[in-house]
Motif scaffolding. Structure first.
Motif, PDB file in Angstrom:
ATOM      1  N   THR A 203       0.807  -1.230   0.000  1.00  0.00           N
ATOM      2  CA  THR A 203       0.000   0.000   0.000  1.00  0.00           C
ATOM      3  C   THR A 203       0.836   1.275   0.000  1.00  0.00           C
ATOM      4  O   THR A 203       0.334   2.341   0.360  1.00  0.00           O
ATOM      5  N   SER A 204       2.099   1.216  -0.379  1.00  0.00           N
ATOM      6  CA  SER A 204       2.936   2.418  -0.378  1.00  0.00           C
ATOM      7  C   SER A 204       2.357   3.458  -1.340  1.00  0.00           C
ATOM      8  O   SER A 204       2.038   3.141  -2.496  1.00  0.00           O
ATOM      9  N   HIS A 205       2.261   4.711  -0.870  1.00  0.00           N
ATOM     10  CA  HIS A 205       1.708   5.755  -1.728  1.00  0.00           C
ATOM     11  C   HIS A 205       2.215   7.152  -1.366  1.00  0.00           C
ATOM     12  O   HIS A 205       1.974   8.104  -2.111  1.00  0.00           O
ATOM     13  N   LEU A 206       2.875   7.285  -0.234  1.00  0.00           N
ATOM     14  CA  LEU A 206       3.397   8.594   0.142  1.00  0.00           C
ATOM     15  C   LEU A 206       4.640   8.910  -0.685  1.00  0.00           C
ATOM     16  O   LEU A 206       5.431   8.030  -1.027  1.00  0.00           O
ATOM     17  N   SER A 216       2.504  -0.999  -4.344  1.00  0.00           N
ATOM     18  CA  SER A 216       1.268  -0.216  -4.191  1.00  0.00           C
ATOM     19  C   SER A 216       0.041  -0.895  -4.768  1.00  0.00           C
ATOM     20  O   SER A 216      -1.006  -0.274  -4.880  1.00  0.00           O
ATOM     21  N   PHE A 217       0.124  -2.175  -5.134  1.00  0.00           N
ATOM     22  CA  PHE A 217      -1.004  -2.808  -5.811  1.00  0.00           C
ATOM     23  C   PHE A 217      -2.289  -2.779  -4.990  1.00  0.00           C
ATOM     24  O   PHE A 217      -3.381  -2.830  -5.547  1.00  0.00           O
ATOM     25  N   ASP A 218      -2.195  -2.721  -3.663  1.00  0.00           N
ATOM     26  CA  ASP A 218      -3.393  -2.767  -2.822  1.00  0.00           C
ATOM     27  C   ASP A 218      -3.883  -1.393  -2.415  1.00  0.00           C
ATOM     28  O   ASP A 218      -4.727  -1.260  -1.517  1.00  0.00           O
ATOM     29  N   TYR A 242      -4.932  -2.304 -14.263  1.00  0.00           N
ATOM     30  CA  TYR A 242      -4.069  -1.493 -13.412  1.00  0.00           C
ATOM     31  C   TYR A 242      -4.482  -0.022 -13.518  1.00  0.00           C
ATOM     32  O   TYR A 242      -5.157   0.389 -14.465  1.00  0.00           O
ATOM     33  N   LYS A 243      -4.053   0.756 -12.558  1.00  0.00           N
ATOM     34  CA  LYS A 243      -4.326   2.192 -12.571  1.00  0.00           C
ATOM     35  C   LYS A 243      -3.083   2.937 -12.108  1.00  0.00           C
ATOM     36  O   LYS A 243      -2.414   2.519 -11.155  1.00  0.00           O
ATOM     37  N   ARG A 244      -2.808   4.059 -12.809  1.00  0.00           N
ATOM     38  CA  ARG A 244      -1.667   4.892 -12.435  1.00  0.00           C
ATOM     39  C   ARG A 244      -2.147   6.007 -11.517  1.00  0.00           C
ATOM     40  O   ARG A 244      -3.167   6.644 -11.770  1.00  0.00           O
ATOM     41  N   ASN A 245      -1.421   6.241 -10.435  1.00  0.00           N
ATOM     42  CA  ASN A 245      -1.772   7.260  -9.448  1.00  0.00           C
ATOM     43  C   ASN A 245      -0.553   8.143  -9.188  1.00  0.00           C
ATOM     44  O   ASN A 245       0.592   7.761  -9.468  1.00  0.00           O
ATOM     45  N   TRP A 246      -0.801   9.329  -8.620  1.00  0.00           N
ATOM     46  CA  TRP A 246       0.278  10.285  -8.370  1.00  0.00           C
ATOM     47  C   TRP A 246       0.344  10.672  -6.901  1.00  0.00           C
ATOM     48  O   TRP A 246      -0.682  10.777  -6.224  1.00  0.00           O
ATOM     49  N   SER A 247       1.567  10.868  -6.439  1.00  0.00           N
ATOM     50  CA  SER A 247       1.801  11.372  -5.078  1.00  0.00           C
ATOM     51  C   SER A 247       2.725  12.578  -5.190  1.00  0.00           C
ATOM     52  O   SER A 247       3.734  12.538  -5.911  1.00  0.00           O
ATOM     53  N   TYR A 248       2.374  13.641  -4.476  1.00  0.00           N
ATOM     54  CA  TYR A 248       3.108  14.902  -4.607  1.00  0.00           C
ATOM     55  C   TYR A 248       4.002  15.149  -3.400  1.00  0.00           C
ATOM     56  O   TYR A 248       3.677  14.780  -2.269  1.00  0.00           O
ATOM     57  N   SER A 261      -1.631   0.890  -8.945  1.00  0.00           N
ATOM     58  CA  SER A 261      -2.539   0.086  -8.127  1.00  0.00           C
ATOM     59  C   SER A 261      -3.254  -0.925  -9.015  1.00  0.00           C
ATOM     60  O   SER A 261      -3.387  -0.727 -10.226  1.00  0.00           O
ATOM     61  N   LEU A 262      -3.690  -2.015  -8.403  1.00  0.00           N
ATOM     62  CA  LEU A 262      -4.365  -3.099  -9.115  1.00  0.00           C
ATOM     63  C   LEU A 262      -5.866  -2.987  -8.895  1.00  0.00           C
ATOM     64  O   LEU A 262      -6.330  -2.772  -7.769  1.00  0.00           O
TER      65      LEU A 262
END
Length: 739
Positions: A203-206, A216-218, A242-248, A261-262
């Motif tokens: 779940t890494s996203h920061l 970050s798949f979960d 899959y989906k691409r997400n952004w962290s600032y 993410s999955l």
């Protein structure tokens, strides 16, 4: 079975090839030893599976060590950190997308989970990483596995999903979403559908955490995370999985990093981190139908998790999900109707033992088993939770059917776990279909509730049924008999049948029926009468000398007496005196026993002891007025209220009297006057030595009742020469047990 290992050194790379012709001897850890010793019944695997041929495949086939489930083999995908394992169906054992299919298996995910329910962290997210059931037509065949650098060990892809390169490739930030997702999907097993069993959250996203390989798949859609280990499905080789997400960056404006993410379809999420990796075997059944609402390009796939009890094998309500399978994403020109199928698993720094036992594989044989228990004495089928009686005659029948398949069902062994509390008297095995033969079970075989019997028939379309029938009687005494699951284990499949659990009701050799009221009131010097009849089931040699009546008050036995031999058989006529009942409400329990240790039903009688209490009375009364130098009566500032509690029988009355002391000041100067009760023409003076009746009642109640009375006719009568001041006195109220 996994056989010889051939190691070839090619350009510095080690290639492991494992052939399923014999079982490897492996060093097992404690958890693995325990899991193998408790492995459920399954089939042998050599004819139907082959180990994946991808580089460094750690999958092995090992023998179960459960003595009760012989010949079961277990797939071990991973057993340590930084591993990948896969096992695939053979070429002649594909998954046919044009026909209904059933696959059932037992899965084991180690014991490294945690029962924590708080947020994911390194202390409770300890298992890793899980495994996946996969349908695939990847051109690589048995070499199909997630493509990633040889030095990378990423557990989140489970060996089937795409490889997220994470921020190790900074220039990916400049690529379009489409390009990045295509890159991830291209590294997965192609033309595939996967059902994952994910024991480790990723779940890494920061921003500051996105520094290495993807983790970050979960993370769901960039806005939240799956909280606990889970089960879900999708197409590993499709970019839209899959989906691409952004962290600032919190420090540098505009600086950002992406993560993948999955998309989780058909999601089942546990309630804590102990879901899956809990040290237990978990049963999974996958059912496939080749059409969806008449559309042949789609299939319906349903999976039920934990649909059998891990200890008893008894069917239970599992967690079920349904997904639609798009066949076009799986098939190709070379395989328009079928796929290869199997399992993959992978671990990172965390690991567990990932094990599989198959009990039915698709399209090979379609077999079933049913158990039916019939109460011959009551002429009805016994269902789960029903009641049978002691001495009832019952018939237990196991029906084993071969319905279809491309192979025969060989070497079938009936492993019967018979319901307890039945004395089995006879048994037969009838071979149906073309055989029309039978054999009789011996008395020795019927002396135990565990019966293992090799069936003398190879099941096929011609010889398609066997019935095992046992006749017995229900044993004596009350009992709760649990459901039992028996297995029929053959080379190609395992079928299971569950006999229902039931309750046994002991015969009532003695039945007590009382003729007296079951609610009674007892007076101070009275008694309780107990009258009735004890019916004797077998009375040929029973007399009243053999029968005893018992009485207990609030659980304490107060009377045991042999029935009067001068009276008819079973006649009860007893009296209990009032002094035995010390509480206002008592439960009197009556039953009968005999000299052969039989006991009747117990009959309860509620006994109320009548009482009469002055429960409350106004504690202070004030009289106030202006003296006018003449005889006058001053009213009380508020009425006097009293409550009487009367629980005696109807027709008994009571009355309340009052006496009053003289009124005096603090200096002991008496008031010239006295209290007087004046109602209509009736006037009563309250004196210190003569009680006056102020309230009376002529009848009581059968139950506890509060009678409230209001006295508003009490006055303070003062003389003409009375002197002003504060005077005080007392009134004595007395409740009398008489009208």
């Amino acid at each position: 079975m996994i056989g010889k290992v051939i190691l070839l050194w090619l350009s510095g790379l080690m290639l492991g090839v494992m052939l399923l012709d014999r079982v490897l001897t492996v060093q097992a850890d404690t958890d693995l030893n325990v899991a193998l010793s408790k492995a459920p019944q399954g089939i042998t695997l050599a004819k139907y599976f082959e180990a994946g041929t991808a580089e460094n495949n750690h999958a092995q086939v090992v023998d179960a060590t459960n003595a009760q489930d012989a010949a079961t083999q277990v797939v071990k995908l991973t057993d340590n950190s930084h591993q990948m394992g896969s096992i695939w169906s053979t070429e002649n054992n594909p998954f046919d997308l044009d026909h209904e299919q059933v696959i059932s298996m037992w899965l084991y995910f180690g014991n490294r989970g945690s029962d924590a329910t708080d947020e994911e962290n390194q202390h409770n997210n300890t298992a890793g990483d899980g495994m996946a059931f996969v349908l695939q037509n990847d051109p690589r065949g048995t070499q199909a596995v997630t493509s990633m650098p040889a030095w990378v060990h990423q557990g989140e892809n489970l060996g089937t999903w795409g490889f997220d390169r994470g921020y190790n490739y900074e220039h990916d930030n400049l690529l379009s979403d489409k390009k990045v997702l295509e890159t991830v999907a291209s590294s997965a097993i192609q033309r595939s559908w996967a059902l994952e069993f994910d024991t480790h959250l990723n779940t890494s996203h920061l921003f500051e955490d996105l520094k290495g390989w993807g983790d970050s798949f979960d993370r769901i859609g960039g806005s939240g995370s799956i909280r606990f280990p889970h089960i879900a499905a999708n197409y590993p080789g499709e970019p839209d999985s899959y989906k691409r997400n952004w962290s600032y960056s919190p420090k540098t404006s505009g600086e950002k990093r992406s993560y993948i993410s999955l998309e989780h379809s058909g999601l089942i999420v546990g309630e804590n981190f102990n879901f899956l990796s809990d040290g237990n075997w978990h049963h999974l059944t996958i059912r496939y139908r080749p059409e969806h609402n008449g559309n042949k390009r789609l299939g319906d796939l349903t999976y039920g998790f934990n649909d059998r009890n891990a200890v008893t094998g008894v069917p239970q309500r599992g967690t079920v999900r349904h997904v639609i399978l798009d066949k076009r994403r799986l098939t190709d020109a070379d395989h328009p109707h079928t796929t290869r199928w199997g399992f993959t698993g992978a671990t990172g720094a965390n690991y567990e033992n990932n094990l599989i036992v198959f009990d039915q594989i698709p399209d090979l044989v379609d077999v079933s088993a049913q158990a039916e228990l019939v109460n011959l004495s009551q002429q009805k089928v016994v269902h789960e939770g029903d009641t049978v009686r002691e001495r009832d005659q019952v018939k237990l029948t196991y029906t084993v059917d071969y319905r279809d398949g491309k192979a025969d069902w060989h070497e079938v062994i009936a492993n019967l776990k018979l319901p307890q509390h039945i004395q089995y008297q006879s048994g037969t095995i009838a071979y149906g279909g073309g055989a029309q033969a039978s054999e009789t079970l011996t008395r020795q075989e019927l002396t135990t509730t565990k019966l293992v019997k090799k069936l003398n028939q190879t099941f096929s379309k011609a010889y398609n049924q066997v019935k095992i029938s046992l006749i017995g009687r229900v044993a004596a005494g009350n009992a709760q008999v649990p459901a039992t699951t028996s297995s029929f284990n053959g080379t190609e499949a395992v079928a299971e049948a569950t006999a229902p659990g039931f309750q046994v009701e002991a015969l009532k050799f003695l039945t007590l029926r009382l003729t007296n009221p079951l609610t009674q009131m007892i007076e101070r010097d009275g008694q309780i009468n107990i009258t009735g009849q004890a019916a004797v089931l077998e009375n040929e040699d029973t007399t009243n000398d053999d029968l005893m009546v018992h009485a207990a008050i609030n659980g304490r036995e107060v009377r045991t007496r042999t029935l009067d031999v001068q009276r008819p058989l079973g006649m009860v006529d007893e009296q209990l005196e009032a002094k035995l009942f010390t509480a206002d409400a008592s439960e009197l329990t009556v039953w009968v026993t005999d000299t052969r240790q039989h006991i009747s039903n117990k009959v309860a009688i509620m006994v109320y002891r009548g009482h009469l209490l002055l429960k409350s009375v106004t504690d202070q009364v004030k009289f106030k007025g202006q003296l006018r130098g003449q005889l006058q009566r001053l009213p009380a500032q508020r009425p006097i209220r009293l409550t009487v509690d009367d629980t005696r029988r109807n027709g008994v009355g009571w009355h309340v009297t009052a006496m009053a002391t003289p009124m005096v000041r603090a200096d002991q100067r008496p008031l010239i006057g006295q209290l007087v009760y004046a109602k209509g023409r009736e006037t009563k003076y309250l004196m210190p030595d003569e009680a006056q009746t102020l309230v009376s009642h002529k009848s009581g109640w059968f139950r506890t009742s509060n009678y409230s009375a209001t006295i508003s006719d009490l006055f303070l009568q003062v003389g003409a020469s009375a002197i002003a001041g504060d005077y005080a006195g007392s009134i004595t109220w007395t409740l009398h047990d008489a009208p």
